[in-house]
Design an enzyme around this catalytic site. Structure first.
Site, PDB file in Angstrom:
ATOM      1  N   HIS A  43       0.871  -1.186   0.000  1.00 42.62           N
ATOM      2  CA  HIS A  43       0.000   0.000   0.000  1.00 42.62           C
ATOM      3  C   HIS A  43       0.906   1.233   0.000  1.00 42.62           C
ATOM      4  O   HIS A  43       2.013   1.188   0.545  1.00 42.62           O
ATOM      5  CB  HIS A  43      -0.845  -0.049   1.285  1.00 42.62           C
ATOM      6  CG  HIS A  43      -1.904   0.993   1.406  1.00 42.62           C
ATOM      7  ND1 HIS A  43      -1.636   2.301   1.742  1.00 42.62           N
ATOM      8  CD2 HIS A  43      -3.244   0.915   1.259  1.00 42.62           C
ATOM      9  CE1 HIS A  43      -2.771   2.977   1.801  1.00 42.62           C
ATOM     10  NE2 HIS A  43      -3.768   2.164   1.502  1.00 42.62           N
ATOM     11  N   CYS A  93      -4.692   2.493  -3.696  1.00 39.95           N
ATOM     12  CA  CYS A  93      -3.443   2.991  -3.085  1.00 39.95           C
ATOM     13  C   CYS A  93      -2.320   1.969  -3.248  1.00 39.95           C
ATOM     14  O   CYS A  93      -1.506   1.764  -2.330  1.00 39.95           O
ATOM     15  CB  CYS A  93      -3.628   3.314  -1.600  1.00 39.95           C
ATOM     16  SG  CYS A  93      -4.755   4.650  -1.311  1.00 39.95           S
ATOM     17  N   LYS A 148     -10.498  -0.261  10.617  1.00 40.79           N
ATOM     18  CA  LYS A 148     -10.764  -1.500   9.875  1.00 40.79           C
ATOM     19  C   LYS A 148     -11.210  -2.617  10.828  1.00 40.79           C
ATOM     20  O   LYS A 148     -11.484  -3.736  10.420  1.00 40.79           O
ATOM     21  CB  LYS A 148      -9.522  -1.935   9.104  1.00 40.79           C
ATOM     22  CG  LYS A 148      -9.137  -0.931   8.005  1.00 40.79           C
ATOM     23  CD  LYS A 148      -8.052  -1.461   7.124  1.00 40.79           C
ATOM     24  CE  LYS A 148      -7.286  -0.385   6.401  1.00 40.79           C
ATOM     25  NZ  LYS A 148      -7.940   0.185   5.237  1.00 40.79           N
ATOM     26  N   ASP A 168       3.196  -4.313   7.930  1.00 35.07           N
ATOM     27  CA  ASP A 168       1.951  -3.552   7.792  1.00 35.07           C
ATOM     28  C   ASP A 168       0.792  -4.547   7.933  1.00 35.07           C
ATOM     29  O   ASP A 168       0.506  -5.317   7.019  1.00 35.07           O
ATOM     30  CB  ASP A 168       1.959  -2.868   6.410  1.00 35.07           C
ATOM     31  CG  ASP A 168       0.620  -2.223   6.083  1.00 35.07           C
ATOM     32  OD1 ASP A 168      -0.316  -2.318   6.896  1.00 35.07           O
ATOM     33  OD2 ASP A 168       0.517  -1.626   4.996  1.00 35.07           O
ATOM     34  N   GLN A 220      -4.563  -5.034   6.962  1.00 36.35           N
ATOM     35  CA  GLN A 220      -5.589  -5.932   6.427  1.00 36.35           C
ATOM     36  C   GLN A 220      -5.642  -7.261   7.187  1.00 36.35           C
ATOM     37  O   GLN A 220      -6.671  -7.928   7.199  1.00 36.35           O
ATOM     38  CB  GLN A 220      -5.332  -6.214   4.933  1.00 36.35           C
ATOM     39  CG  GLN A 220      -5.495  -5.002   4.043  1.00 36.35           C
ATOM     40  CD  GLN A 220      -6.907  -4.443   4.030  1.00 36.35           C
ATOM     41  OE1 GLN A 220      -7.882  -5.131   4.332  1.00 36.35           O
ATOM     42  NE2 GLN A 220      -7.030  -3.180   3.683  1.00 36.35           N
TER      43      GLN A 220
HETATM   44  C1  LIG Z   1      -2.454  -2.640   3.591  1.00 37.25           C
HETATM   45  C2  LIG Z   1      -2.737  -1.255   4.095  1.00 37.25           C
HETATM   46  N1  LIG Z   1      -1.749  -0.552   4.648  1.00 37.25           N
HETATM   47  C3  LIG Z   1      -1.929   0.678   5.109  1.00 37.25           C
HETATM   48  C4  LIG Z   1      -3.159   1.299   5.016  1.00 37.25           C
HETATM   49  C5  LIG Z   1      -3.318   2.685   5.542  1.00 37.25           C
HETATM   50  O1  LIG Z   1      -4.154   2.683   6.657  1.00 37.25           O
HETATM   51  P1  LIG Z   1      -4.747   4.052   7.232  1.00 37.25           P
HETATM   52  O2  LIG Z   1      -5.425   4.725   6.081  1.00 37.25           O
HETATM   53  O3  LIG Z   1      -5.690   3.587   8.270  1.00 37.25           O
HETATM   54  O4  LIG Z   1      -3.623   4.825   7.754  1.00 37.25           O
HETATM   55  C6  LIG Z   1      -4.220   0.619   4.431  1.00 37.25           C
HETATM   56  C7  LIG Z   1      -5.537   1.268   4.269  1.00 37.25           C
HETATM   57  O5  LIG Z   1      -6.318   0.939   3.438  1.00 37.25           O
HETATM   58  C8  LIG Z   1      -4.010  -0.696   3.972  1.00 37.25           C
HETATM   59  O6  LIG Z   1      -4.980  -1.399   3.393  1.00 37.25           O
END
Ligand SMILES: Cc1ncc(COP(=O)(O)O)c(C=O)c1O
Length: 399
Positions: free
Chosen positions: A117, A356, A218, A192, A195
């Site tokens: 992401h 993203c 989430k 990270d 998900q």
């Molecule tokens: C895999 C992953 N990493 C990071 C993020 C970023 O999370 P946040 O927007 O809550 O900071 C997301 C958000 O969709 C995500 O799906």
């Protein structure tokens, strides 16, 4: 038990026909979490950590109890390793900024993958030291090429920054061999988990990363709150991220000293009601059981997949051997945004675009796709309705 959960989500009382397949972007909000946030603002609110009076000290206790709930939820050694941030994105920025100040040198390599992401890409581009970004490849199926990744870990590698579960394909990273090679070269790992954590039990003691991030929104919890797990040796080593109230020991007009521990990373008034809300949404998940949630959602995902592959016009991205809760696809000859608009007219909410994850889209040579993702409130009937609607839309758009 899972079957009755839909009624726990107030949004459906106003939108009884809504089929929500966009949980990977942000989950719908559970009633007990909304009540906890509402009660906090209505009856319990005061600023925390500094007040001597009852209202403030009671809420301070609840806030710190929430830190303990988070640490138990991920099976962390101690709540002292949990840092609250405004988002998972901020958690990664905090780490990249602090590593830049106190760890990286020019020429160091940071190894990541092309399925990250943007939140786990751009913060590494902003590092002030001249680090080199090395990218592990993806197999034609869309799965991480573990062989390539392992080959790229060497004495110049100073950090691995990798997703636990892709937000595009739902594929889950296996860290077993990665950890062995990383340990051999003494390379810290940032994972990270945005998900992964809402769908599968995270045992952080077993996984043993140096840094791990995820977001409250989430997890059926509030937006505006991220969670950063940091190992104690890094908490001791890294400096503050932002300066201000709450993180200081002593301040002069021209200098200051800082608190130790997680507190040095939490400057200013924290997201108080959000943390209380997260604690409540974790109670909800614990009551249902994360293993039951995984089994339920995974069965739904596999069912949706089995139905979608029957349709020759549907192109599915990713390898289905180790994935859950997310299916990314395109319909041959149909623009994903046209598809999303027509699905919306049938009360089906999906996400379209690059999610993203532009490097991942570029790998597939597409500008974007459609993504359906599953949460505890979804059902098999909704998937049948979705599949039927996809067929109808395909006929309309192709005729
Ligand atoms: C895999 C992953 N990493 C990071 C993020 C970023 O999370 P946040 O927007 O809550 O900071 C997301 C958000 O969709 C995500 O799906």
């Amino acid at each position: 038990m899972i079957k009755n959960l839909r009624k726990r989500f107030p949004v459906f009382s106003k939108n009884p026909d809504l089929v929500f397949f966009d949980t990977a972007a942000s989950a719908l909000k559970v009633d007990s979490m909304i009540k906890a946030v509402n009660d906090c603002y209505s009856y319990e609110y005061a600023n925390i950590h500094r007040g001597i009076y009852a209202l403030s000290s009671k809420l301070t206790k609840r806030y710190e109890d929430a830190r303990i709930s988070v640490s138990k939820f991920i099976n962390a050694e101690s709540s002292e390793n949990i840092i609250f941030t405004k988002s998972a994105t901020e958690g990664i920025n905090l780490v990249s900024s602090c590593l830049s100040d106190n760890y990286f040198n020019d020429g160091d390599e940071v190894l990541l993958t092309s399925l990250e992401h943007h939140a786990n890409l751009v913060p590494w581009h902003l590092v002030s030291k001249k680090i080199k970004i090395i990218t592990a490849k993806i197999k034609p199926t869309g799965e991480l090429d573990y062989y390539d990744l392992l080959e790229k870990i060497n004495s110049k590698t100073k950090l691995l920054a990798i997703t636990h579960m892709s937000n595009v394909t739902g594929s889950i990273t296996n860290f077993e061999e990665i950890k062995i090679k990383a340990n051999k070269f003494n390379v810290p790992i940032l994972i990270d988990g945005c998900q992964y954590v809402p769908h599968k039990k995270l045992n952080i003691k077993q996984l043993d990363p140096d840094f791990y991030v995820f977001s409250a929104h989430k997890l059926y919890g509030p937006s505006g709150l991220g969670i950063l797990y940091m190992k104690s040796n890094w908490i001791d080593r890294l400096g503050p991220y932002q300066g201000g109230g709450s993180m200081i020991k002593n301040v002069e007009t021209d200098s200051s000293t800082y608190l130790s521990g997680f507190q040095k990373f939490e400057a200013g008034t924290p997201p108080i009601a959000e943390v209380i809300g997260l604690s409540s949404s974790l109670d909800f998940i614990n009551e249902v059981g994360i293993d039951k949630i995984y089994e339920y959602e995974n069965n739904l995902t596999q069912y949706a997949y089995s139905q979608m592959i029957k349709n020759n016009d549907i192109i599915i991205y990713g390898n289905f051997s180790n994935q859950t809760s997310i299916i990314s696809f395109n319909i041959d000859g149909v623009h994903f945004n046209d598809l999303a608009m027509l699905l919306d007219k049938k009360n089906i909410a999906i996400r379209t675009g690059h999610h993203c994850a532009q490097p991942f889209m570029k790998f597939f040579k597409i500008s974007g796709n459609a993504r359906m993702s599953i949460g505890v409130y979804n059902s098999k009937d909704e998937i049948d309705y979705f599949i039927k609607t996809l067929d109808e839309i395909k006929i309309i758009l192709k005729s």
